[in-house]
Scaffold this motif. Structure first.
Motif, mmCIF file in Angstrom:
data_model
loop_
_atom_site.group_PDB
_atom_site.id
_atom_site.type_symbol
_atom_site.label_atom_id
_atom_site.label_comp_id
_atom_site.label_asym_id
_atom_site.label_seq_id
_atom_site.Cartn_x
_atom_site.Cartn_y
_atom_site.Cartn_z
ATOM 1 N N LYS A 44 39.384 16.411 -23.731
ATOM 2 C CA LYS A 44 38.090 16.564 -24.387
ATOM 3 C C LYS A 44 37.738 15.272 -25.102
ATOM 4 O O LYS A 44 38.529 14.741 -25.871
ATOM 5 N N THR A 45 36.539 14.768 -24.850
ATOM 6 C CA THR A 45 36.093 13.533 -25.491
ATOM 7 C C THR A 45 35.647 13.816 -26.924
ATOM 8 O O THR A 45 35.469 14.971 -27.316
ATOM 9 N N GLU A 46 35.444 12.762 -27.688
ATOM 10 C CA GLU A 46 34.957 12.920 -29.058
ATOM 11 C C GLU A 46 33.584 13.583 -29.093
ATOM 12 O O GLU A 46 33.228 14.239 -30.070
ATOM 13 N N ALA A 47 32.820 13.439 -28.016
ATOM 14 C CA ALA A 47 31.488 14.056 -27.933
ATOM 15 C C ALA A 47 31.555 15.529 -27.545
ATOM 16 O O ALA A 47 30.526 16.190 -27.450
ATOM 17 N N SER A 62 32.378 18.407 -17.985
ATOM 18 C CA SER A 62 31.809 19.721 -18.277
ATOM 19 C C SER A 62 31.698 19.892 -19.784
ATOM 20 O O SER A 62 32.562 19.433 -20.534
ATOM 21 N N MET A 63 30.666 20.570 -20.219
ATOM 22 C CA MET A 63 30.533 20.890 -21.640
ATOM 23 C C MET A 63 31.109 22.273 -21.948
ATOM 24 O O MET A 63 31.436 22.563 -23.089
ATOM 25 N N ASP A 64 31.257 23.134 -20.936
ATOM 26 C CA ASP A 64 31.714 24.497 -21.189
ATOM 27 C C ASP A 64 32.963 24.895 -20.399
ATOM 28 O O ASP A 64 33.410 26.033 -20.465
ATOM 29 N N PHE A 65 33.547 24.000 -19.637
ATOM 30 C CA PHE A 65 34.738 24.218 -18.811
ATOM 31 C C PHE A 65 34.465 25.186 -17.658
ATOM 32 O O PHE A 65 35.374 25.627 -16.992
#
Length: 104
Positions: A44-47, A62-65
């Motif tokens: 997971k990135t800092e963003a 992905s933002m939600d996996f």
């Protein structure tokens, strides 16, 4: 699936089980079709964006996996089960952070 490879996830059936003995496949599988083998462990990135890379160096995000998109190509050569690890923070006497990598 033209490449013969798809990626799917499994989740613990009981998240409170400290040993995670039983697993389930969510209905939103597969998370990717027509990709290459040997994905990395996602990070997971800092963003807050999840990322993973595959044998051929493609990077997926992905933002939600659950919903993934092609995010580009890594600068690393192809490889089996690539892994990325964050490096420790900078210390006095080392070059400026912009000249050093942040992950290996």
């Amino acid at each position: 699936c033209t490449t013969g490879t798809l990626l799917a996830v499994a989740v613990p059936k009981d998240p409170t089980d400290p040993l995670y003995k039983d697993w389930a496949k969510p209905t939103y599988n597969p998370i990717m079709n027509n990709t290459q083998r040997d994905p990395s462990t996602a990070w997971k990135t800092e963003a807050g964006e999840w990322r993973l890379t595959t044998y051929d160096g493609r990077i997926y995000a992905s933002m939600d996996f659950q919903h993934w998109y092609d995010s580009g190509v890594s600068q690393f050569p192809t490889g089996e089960c690539p892994s990325f690890f964050p490096l420790p923070p900078m210390y006095n006497g080392l070059p400026a952070p912009s000249t050093l990598p942040t992950h290996v």
